[in-house]
Design a protein around this motif. Sequence first.
Motif, PDB file in Angstrom:
ATOM      1  N   VAL A 198      52.989 -31.529  37.896  1.00 47.59           N
ATOM      2  CA  VAL A 198      52.613 -30.179  37.455  1.00 47.59           C
ATOM      3  C   VAL A 198      53.784 -29.542  36.732  1.00 47.59           C
ATOM      4  N   PRO A 240      42.932 -34.238  42.154  1.00 46.95           N
ATOM      5  CA  PRO A 240      43.895 -34.760  41.189  1.00 46.95           C
ATOM      6  C   PRO A 240      43.867 -36.289  41.209  1.00 46.95           C
ATOM      7  N   GLU A 267      44.017 -27.968  46.657  1.00 47.95           N
ATOM      8  CA  GLU A 267      45.292 -28.678  46.718  1.00 47.95           C
ATOM      9  C   GLU A 267      46.142 -28.297  47.913  1.00 47.95           C
ATOM     10  N   SER A 297      47.561 -27.104  40.292  1.00 44.14           N
ATOM     11  CA  SER A 297      47.615 -27.740  38.978  1.00 44.14           C
ATOM     12  C   SER A 297      46.703 -27.075  37.959  1.00 44.14           C
ATOM     13  N   GLU A 349      54.807 -29.171  42.080  1.00 47.13           N
ATOM     14  CA  GLU A 349      53.975 -28.123  42.699  1.00 47.13           C
ATOM     15  C   GLU A 349      54.595 -27.706  44.028  1.00 47.13           C
TER      16      GLU A 349
END
Length: 345
Positions: free
Chosen positions: A342, A312, A219, A212, A244
């Motif tokens: 995203v 996030p 992530e 992101s 994503e």
Amino acid sequence: MAFARLSAVIAFAFATVQVAKGSLIKRITCPSGQVTANKACCALFPIVDRIQKDLFDGGECGEEAHSALRLAFHDAIGFSINGTGGGADGSILAFNKTENAFRKIDDITDRQFPVFLETGLSAGDFVHLAAAVGTGNCPGAPRLRFFFGRPPPKAAAPDLTVPEPTDSVTAILSRFADAGFAPHEAVALLSSHTIAAADEVDPTIPGTPFDSDSQVFLEVLLKGKLFPGNGSQPGEVLSPLAGEMRLQSDFVISQDSRTACLWQNMINNQTRMTRQFKRAMHKMQLLGQGTLTDCSDVIPVPKPFAGPIKYPASFSQADVQQACVQSAFPSLATVAGPAPTVAPV
């Protein structure tokens, strides 16, 4: 008083050393007004301006910048310490009809080829200059070095030199080792995924990012929940965020005992990530090359990363799939609000 005199002497000596150091570095003012350490580099400043205008929309960190970095990697990794492949020679652009047959990046070479012809550079210099310039447009990226003077490539690189998202960790590390890279350098090169996107794993969603906001190392470790496009495709695993993509190869490297701590140690350590990526890319752009001229000062200076790394929204340490048992996971805050989607690049 004695301490004051000593301090004055030290300050004078330090200043003298600084002046002496400065006097050893000759700076050249180019006809265009820019300053460089080597007169040969003056020719590159207008070429950088042309690349920014014609390839990167005036200096944006967009799809073309991501693609330029990808092309440079695909070009250079076509090399073996056992004597095959020309390395960072631009063969992927000069012999694009041959190499596109097995690398599937004709969309990138088609965009770059007309600009390449405008510059008068060798294919190798163009590919690796464009990658460094494009990366310099991305906030938080390192200022990559650039070396000038590659001869035209002699032949296309062999097939099966680029690691695939479906490869095992052993196969990936073996391919990197054959090109002269240790596991920590292989992981460092994956920092590029912070400004990269997928076009081929799921063709229905081109331009799907791998993270992101410059935090791919975090992530990739978060528990997966969904696929961003048309269901499960070879080379991807469940992603934690909508929009994503998580590559299978990134995930298995993050979980393997040989690389898990190398991966985790990049989280929330922008200095380590940029330093190691810069070193590994410097090594990569010299693969297979002879004596070149250092023209790193023609590369734009990236804007700093806003940071710090955060989970996030809606995620926490409870969502981390930690595989490194030798060190504690870094303490991170969480972004407020609902889980994000995203946007494509």
